[in-house]
Scaffold this active site. Sequence first.
Site, PDB file in Angstrom:
ATOM      1  N   GLN A  97       0.778  -1.194   0.050  1.00 47.07           N
ATOM      2  CA  GLN A  97      -0.273  -0.152   0.045  1.00 47.07           C
ATOM      3  C   GLN A  97       1.031   1.321   0.110  1.00 47.07           C
ATOM      4  OE1 GLN A  97      -3.283  -1.579   3.091  1.00 47.07           O
ATOM      5  NE2 GLN A  97      -3.792  -0.090   2.220  1.00 47.07           N
ATOM      6  N   SER A 105       4.794  -5.466   3.490  1.00 47.23           N
ATOM      7  CA  SER A 105       3.489  -5.518   4.004  1.00 47.23           C
ATOM      8  C   SER A 105       2.717  -6.172   2.950  1.00 47.23           C
ATOM      9  CB  SER A 105       3.115  -4.182   4.184  1.00 47.23           C
ATOM     10  OG  SER A 105       1.974  -4.106   4.991  1.00 47.23           O
ATOM     11  N   LEU A 106       1.704  -5.842   2.572  1.00 49.71           N
ATOM     12  CA  LEU A 106       0.674  -6.379   1.562  1.00 49.71           C
ATOM     13  C   LEU A 106       1.740  -7.096   0.590  1.00 49.71           C
ATOM     14  CD1 LEU A 106      -2.180  -6.881   0.295  1.00 49.71           C
ATOM     15  CD2 LEU A 106      -1.540  -4.804  -0.809  1.00 49.71           C
ATOM     16  N   ARG A 118      -8.189  -9.306   5.331  1.00 45.73           N
ATOM     17  CA  ARG A 118      -7.240  -8.648   5.844  1.00 45.73           C
ATOM     18  C   ARG A 118      -7.487  -7.201   5.933  1.00 45.73           C
ATOM     19  NH1 ARG A 118      -2.486  -6.050   4.351  1.00 45.73           N
ATOM     20  NH2 ARG A 118      -0.497  -6.455   5.651  1.00 45.73           N
ATOM     21  N   HIS A 174       0.601  -2.686  11.495  1.00 46.34           N
ATOM     22  CA  HIS A 174       1.974  -3.083  12.079  1.00 46.34           C
ATOM     23  C   HIS A 174       2.293  -2.304  13.517  1.00 46.34           C
ATOM     24  CE1 HIS A 174       2.636  -4.565   8.239  1.00 46.34           C
ATOM     25  NE2 HIS A 174       2.514  -3.426   7.599  1.00 46.34           N
ATOM     26  N   GLN A 203       2.682 -10.545  10.982  1.00 46.30           N
ATOM     27  CA  GLN A 203       2.961  -9.126  10.161  1.00 46.30           C
ATOM     28  C   GLN A 203       2.090  -8.230  10.756  1.00 46.30           C
ATOM     29  OE1 GLN A 203       1.547  -8.427   6.450  1.00 46.30           O
ATOM     30  NE2 GLN A 203       3.334  -8.619   5.530  1.00 46.30           N
TER      31      GLN A 203
END
Length: 314
Positions: A14, A95-96, A120, A204, A253
């Site tokens: 993102q 991340s993603l 998610r 996070h 994560q």
Amino acid sequence: MNANGGAAFVFPGQGSQSVGMSKALATAHPEVVETFREASDVLGYDLWAVAQNGPEEALNRTIVTQPALLAADVGCYRAWRASGGARPGVMAGHSLGEYAALVCAGALDYEQAVRLVVQRGAFMQEAVPEGEGAMAAILGLADEAVEAVCRDCAQGETLAAANYNAPGQVVIAGTKAAVDRALAAARSAGARRAIVLAVSAPSHCGLMQGAASRFAEALAPVVLRAPEVPVIHNATVTMLSEPDRIREALVSQLFSPVRWVETIRRIAAGGASRIVECGPGKVLTGLNKRIVDLPCAAIGEPADFAAALGSAGP
């Protein structure tokens, strides 16, 4: 790892989305549009149309952004392989982007990944009421200084380093009040910039524990396999082959920092010849160049894609 000195592929998350993304690449590589179409069949709406036409507010909704970026990342990799591009020696995703890495490494089915990232995104959005959480980028302070700011400014609330993106660039996340205190403290400590990010959920950090619990339930029945290409995970900076360990890494994560600097340094230490950003934009390429002295390139645009494909080695 990567003993053949090949390329490492990294996948953006993102922040790399934009209206019109992947359009030029899709003109030359039909695999891109096909990958979006497969996601649209799962989602029940035309994801390619939203990615191309917006409006920006729709694309930036977390539950849309996540599958759109997954499709863009995976579509770019499929185009690479269909064009004769060599398989990389190692992968990672920011991340993603870790989900795209797992799909491209053969550890996770693409359609299942689309369903997962929508869940998610929804769990993340629902974990913290809008306006109660925030994220901010702190530029020009050492990691230790940012961590000290977080400790001093938490004052009983949640506040932590969320993304170690590059030397001197750390993103923090937590409650809005704590982040506001940290912005002022970081500026006083000599930060070059301290700015709130336009995100809808504080990723996070500990505020995502509830989302992680819900996501663990959603992830439990999903089939995972040992990756055919090693994938370095954000939360642990390790390569995992056991499905249950991969599952644990994906859950943790959500509330653990993205250790990108360590990830890129591990890729370099493993003998990679270059680092290729596979997906829209060049955000990771800019970060990677600040972390290691390796050739770094993005392949999200046709000219860059062709140049990478024509260079020696994968």
